[in-house]
Design a protein around this motif. Structure first.
Motif, PDB file in Angstrom:
ATOM      1  N   VAL A  49       0.810  -1.093   0.077  1.00 32.05           N
ATOM      2  CA  VAL A  49       0.123  -0.061  -0.202  1.00 32.05           C
ATOM      3  C   VAL A  49       0.914   1.304   0.126  1.00 32.05           C
ATOM      4  N   GLY A  50       2.023   1.216   0.786  1.00 31.29           N
ATOM      5  CA  GLY A  50       2.933   2.475   0.943  1.00 31.29           C
ATOM      6  C   GLY A  50       3.405   2.647  -0.259  1.00 31.29           C
ATOM      7  N   LEU A  51       3.946   1.704  -1.013  1.00 34.59           N
ATOM      8  CA  LEU A  51       4.954   1.660  -2.319  1.00 34.59           C
ATOM      9  C   LEU A  51       3.999   2.321  -3.350  1.00 34.59           C
ATOM     10  N   LEU A  52       2.574   1.765  -3.414  1.00 38.32           N
ATOM     11  CA  LEU A  52       1.810   2.342  -4.518  1.00 38.32           C
ATOM     12  C   LEU A  52       1.471   3.580  -4.429  1.00 38.32           C
ATOM     13  N   GLY A  53       1.019   4.174  -3.062  1.00 38.19           N
ATOM     14  CA  GLY A  53       1.055   5.596  -2.746  1.00 38.19           C
ATOM     15  C   GLY A  53       2.207   6.367  -3.167  1.00 38.19           C
ATOM     16  N   SER A  54       3.366   6.060  -2.781  1.00 39.67           N
ATOM     17  CA  SER A  54       4.802   6.629  -2.919  1.00 39.67           C
ATOM     18  C   SER A  54       5.085   6.858  -4.581  1.00 39.67           C
ATOM     19  N   ILE A  55       4.570   5.746  -5.520  1.00 38.53           N
ATOM     20  CA  ILE A  55       4.710   5.701  -7.135  1.00 38.53           C
ATOM     21  C   ILE A  55       3.847   6.552  -7.407  1.00 38.53           C
ATOM     22  N   SER A  56       2.611   6.469  -7.072  1.00 41.12           N
ATOM     23  CA  SER A  56       1.614   7.038  -7.822  1.00 41.12           C
ATOM     24  C   SER A  56       1.288   8.718  -7.665  1.00 41.12           C
ATOM     25  N   PHE A  57       1.537   8.961  -6.081  1.00 41.32           N
ATOM     26  CA  PHE A  57       0.947  10.229  -5.669  1.00 41.32           C
ATOM     27  C   PHE A  57       1.587  11.422  -6.363  1.00 41.32           C
ATOM     28  N   TRP A  58       3.042  11.467  -6.605  1.00 37.71           N
ATOM     29  CA  TRP A  58       3.675  12.896  -7.040  1.00 37.71           C
ATOM     30  C   TRP A  58       3.411  12.978  -8.453  1.00 37.71           C
ATOM     31  N   PRO A  59       3.758  11.832  -9.354  1.00 36.83           N
ATOM     32  CA  PRO A  59       3.664  11.963 -10.797  1.00 36.83           C
ATOM     33  C   PRO A  59       2.244  12.200 -11.244  1.00 36.83           C
ATOM     34  N   LEU A  60       1.369  11.247 -10.704  1.00 33.42           N
ATOM     35  CA  LEU A  60      -0.260  11.533 -11.211  1.00 33.42           C
ATOM     36  C   LEU A  60      -0.970  12.439 -10.707  1.00 33.42           C
ATOM     37  N   ALA A  61      -0.808  12.526  -9.551  1.00 34.35           N
ATOM     38  CA  ALA A  61      -1.517  13.547  -8.733  1.00 34.35           C
ATOM     39  C   ALA A  61      -1.226  14.883  -8.659  1.00 34.35           C
TER      40      ALA A  61
ATOM     41  N   VAL B  97       3.487  26.876  -7.573  1.00 34.03           N
ATOM     42  CA  VAL B  97       3.281  25.474  -8.053  1.00 34.03           C
ATOM     43  C   VAL B  97       4.397  24.478  -7.864  1.00 34.03           C
ATOM     44  N   LYS B  98       5.611  25.230  -8.264  1.00 35.30           N
ATOM     45  CA  LYS B  98       6.784  24.516  -8.326  1.00 35.30           C
ATOM     46  C   LYS B  98       7.274  24.020  -6.756  1.00 35.30           C
ATOM     47  N   MET B  99       6.959  24.918  -5.799  1.00 33.04           N
ATOM     48  CA  MET B  99       7.064  24.575  -4.453  1.00 33.04           C
ATOM     49  C   MET B  99       6.219  23.128  -3.991  1.00 33.04           C
ATOM     50  N   LEU B 100       4.880  23.254  -4.626  1.00 37.34           N
ATOM     51  CA  LEU B 100       4.243  22.143  -4.135  1.00 37.34           C
ATOM     52  C   LEU B 100       4.814  20.868  -4.747  1.00 37.34           C
ATOM     53  N   ASN B 101       5.042  20.996  -6.096  1.00 34.10           N
ATOM     54  CA  ASN B 101       5.906  19.841  -6.733  1.00 34.10           C
ATOM     55  C   ASN B 101       6.898  19.205  -5.851  1.00 34.10           C
ATOM     56  N   GLY B 102       7.910  20.116  -5.471  1.00 36.05           N
ATOM     57  CA  GLY B 102       8.998  19.888  -4.740  1.00 36.05           C
ATOM     58  C   GLY B 102       8.650  19.004  -3.453  1.00 36.05           C
ATOM     59  N   PHE B 103       7.859  19.885  -2.681  1.00 32.57           N
ATOM     60  CA  PHE B 103       7.171  19.206  -1.471  1.00 32.57           C
ATOM     61  C   PHE B 103       6.982  17.882  -1.683  1.00 32.57           C
ATOM     62  N   CYS B 104       5.845  17.570  -2.658  1.00 34.69           N
ATOM     63  CA  CYS B 104       5.391  16.334  -2.962  1.00 34.69           C
ATOM     64  C   CYS B 104       6.380  15.169  -3.319  1.00 34.69           C
ATOM     65  N   LEU B 105       7.527  15.718  -4.161  1.00 29.53           N
ATOM     66  CA  LEU B 105       8.302  14.671  -4.615  1.00 29.53           C
ATOM     67  C   LEU B 105       9.149  14.252  -3.477  1.00 29.53           C
ATOM     68  N   ILE B 106       9.454  15.022  -2.396  1.00 30.20           N
ATOM     69  CA  ILE B 106      10.140  14.605  -1.281  1.00 30.20           C
ATOM     70  C   ILE B 106       9.306  13.622  -0.567  1.00 30.20           C
ATOM     71  N   VAL B 107       7.973  13.920  -0.387  1.00 25.97           N
ATOM     72  CA  VAL B 107       7.095  13.102   0.328  1.00 25.97           C
ATOM     73  C   VAL B 107       7.186  11.664  -0.354  1.00 25.97           C
ATOM     74  N   SER B 108       6.917  11.775  -1.720  1.00 27.52           N
ATOM     75  CA  SER B 108       6.943  10.500  -2.341  1.00 27.52           C
ATOM     76  C   SER B 108       8.301   9.583  -2.407  1.00 27.52           C
ATOM     77  N   LEU B 109       9.428  10.230  -2.392  1.00 24.70           N
ATOM     78  CA  LEU B 109      10.681   9.594  -2.140  1.00 24.70           C
ATOM     79  C   LEU B 109      10.863   9.008  -0.815  1.00 24.70           C
ATOM     80  N   VAL B 110      10.516   9.737   0.238  1.00 21.07           N
ATOM     81  CA  VAL B 110      10.731   9.054   1.720  1.00 21.07           C
ATOM     82  C   VAL B 110       9.846   8.044   1.831  1.00 21.07           C
ATOM     83  N   ALA B 111       8.562   8.175   1.468  1.00 20.63           N
ATOM     84  CA  ALA B 111       7.514   7.026   1.458  1.00 20.63           C
ATOM     85  C   ALA B 111       8.082   5.752   0.774  1.00 20.63           C
TER      86      ALA B 111
END
Length: 468
Positions: A399-411, A435-449
């Motif tokens: 579940v966690g891996l699916l979230g990390s893979i999909s959330f940043w690029p697709l959402a 918008v760029k700051m939001l992208n950067g934050f979510c990318l970090i979240v996806s990577l750590v997840a």
């Protein structure tokens, strides 16, 4: 300016020649609830336990707002270049190709397919766990909570797969509305049962340990385990909200008529409805589940046997989960089916196996049209997802891996970048920087997840023996 009537050519076809759509904002809301409230809700008590009373609710609300915002951006990109009168993009990948170009289109295809296929695998795992939990619940009720009630998941994965083979013959999203309404009702049912059982456990006066920061280092977990579980919990919450990969297909089912709002307006209404309902249930399940179980919250609070009695209510909750996942599987599988079938139809337009349909008479139902290619391809797809589920049946880590893979690029990434292009937002403007700051934050979240989830899978693999 063209009037909305120009988009309704006749009773059979839309403005672009495709078959008339039949969806409404209510059916879109049902599709969203079916796609969003799924297996992720079952892990939220565990996720909040890893994060604590402060970070848990904050991250739940944060992802709710991020998902709502980026979903609105996707709604406006459905027609391009104008969000009301432009050309329709009927799939997520079509939208990316039209607005961002071929290279981004290929990257999107990889991300979307990974998530859609991964979700189908995850739903197969979760459905089998719930079916096993029903048998174990009855066993514990009969022989006591200390009894050895081991039941293999594999037979139940096969049963779920056989059911999906038949249901997968539903041609497309246009015909999924009834199934999605049933699945949405089921999601309310098992979420409500989990909430009610949590309230009953809290009212019973059970004393459990909770804290502002969640599981405690030194008492509950080690330093590294705390870090890994925190990362994994963030991934679980991200996955619990992510439905962008099927949002465009849902919007494409909306029926446009003179008396209805434009697609983007109707879809925004459906999105607000779906995410509001989802967030309400998520907060209740996560917070009440944490209060009921504390830092020892199970990874899946209906199948992890945080509750043993009343056993019949636990069984009913798991039945609801299975029925819901039958529908959710189809919501995520249909874009994959459409992609492959559209490509093959274009590649071999004269093939009889691609084009010819055969009528099959079903008693009390009527004649059902069966296409040979659709039957073979979709059956193979369901079998493959079931086999992979049997090889990697790790609930929380998957579940966690699916979230990390999909959330940043697709959402986040694709919706925001398509918005910047369509709205012609100037570089380095306030909106562009935000918008760029939001992208950067979510990318970090996806990577750590992703890191946390991979660590969990590696740990599970050390002790797991497949097909035993």
């Amino acid at each position: 300016m063209e009037s909305q009537e120009n988009y309704v050519h006749n009773f059979k076809h839309d403005d672009d020649g495709r078959i008339k759509r039949t969806g409404t904002w209510m059916t879109a809301s049902a599709h969203i609830v079916t796609a969003v409230i799924g297996s992720g809700v079952l892990s939220l008590a565990w996720a909040v336990a890893q994060l604590g009373w402060i970070a848990g609710p904050v991250i739940l609300m944060l992802f709710s707002f991020i998902t709502l915002y980026t979903s609105f951006l996707l709604c406006n990109c459905y027609r391009y270049p104008d969000s009301v009168h432009g050309t329709r993009n009927v799939t997520y990948m079509d939208m990316v190709k039209t607005i961002l170009g071929g290279r981004q289109y290929r990257l999107c295809g990889l991300a979307q397919l990974a998530n859609l296929i991964g979700s189908c695998i995850g739903y197969t795992i979760t459905a089998s766990i719930s079916m096993v939990a029903i048998g174990r619940s009855n066993c514990f009720h009969k022989y006591g909570h200390k009894a050895e009630c081991h039941i293999s998941n594999y037979a139940y994965m096969s049963i779920f797969g056989v059911a999906e083979i038949f249901i997968s013959q539903i041609p497309d999203f246009q015909n999924l509305s009834g199934l999605s309404f049933i699945a949405a009702v089921m999601s309310f049912g098992y979420s409500s049962i989990g909430i009610a059982l949590s309230i009953a456990k809290i009212a019973g006066g059970s004393h459990v340990k909770t804290s502002l920061t969640g599981v405690e280092v030194g008492k509950d977990v080690t330093d590294m385990k705390k870090i890994w579980s925190t990362f994994q919990a963030i991934g679980n919450i991200a996955f619990a909200y992510c439905f962008s990969q099927v949002m465009v297909e849902i919007q494409a089912s909306y029926h446009l008529s003179q008396n209805c709002p434009p697609e983007n307006g109707a879809m925004k209404k459906a999105t607000v409805t779906g995410i509001s309902i989802t967030t309400f249930f998520y907060m209740l399940c996560g917070l009440l589940g944490y209060q009921a179980f504390g830092n020892k919250a199970p990874g899946n609070f209906l199948t992890g046997f945080g509750f043993y009695e009343p056993y019949w209510l636990v069984d009913l909750g798991n039945v609801f989960i299975v029925v819901h996942l039958v529908g959710a599987y189809q919501v995520f599988a249909q874009p994959v089916f459409l992609l492959v079938e559209s490509w093959c139809a274009g590649r071999w337009p004269e093939s009889r196996i691609m084009a010819k349909e055969y009528g099959v008479k079903i008693p009390s139902v009527g004649t059902y049209k069966v296409n040979a290619f659709r039957l073979i391809w979709r059956t193979v797809y369901v079998i493959l997802t079931a086999v992979i589920a049997m090889i990697l049946p790790f609930f929380n880590s998957i579940v966690g891996l699916l979230g990390s893979i999909s959330f940043w690029p697709l959402a986040v990434y694709f919706p925001t970048h398509m918005y910047l292009v369509q709205a012609k937002v100037p570089k380095f403007s306030t909106v562009w920087i935000g918008v760029k700051m939001l992208n950067g934050f979510c990318l970090i979240v996806s990577l750590v997840a992703a890191v946390g989830s991979i660590e969990g899978i590696v740990s599970d693999l050390k002790t797991y023996k497949p097909f035993e």
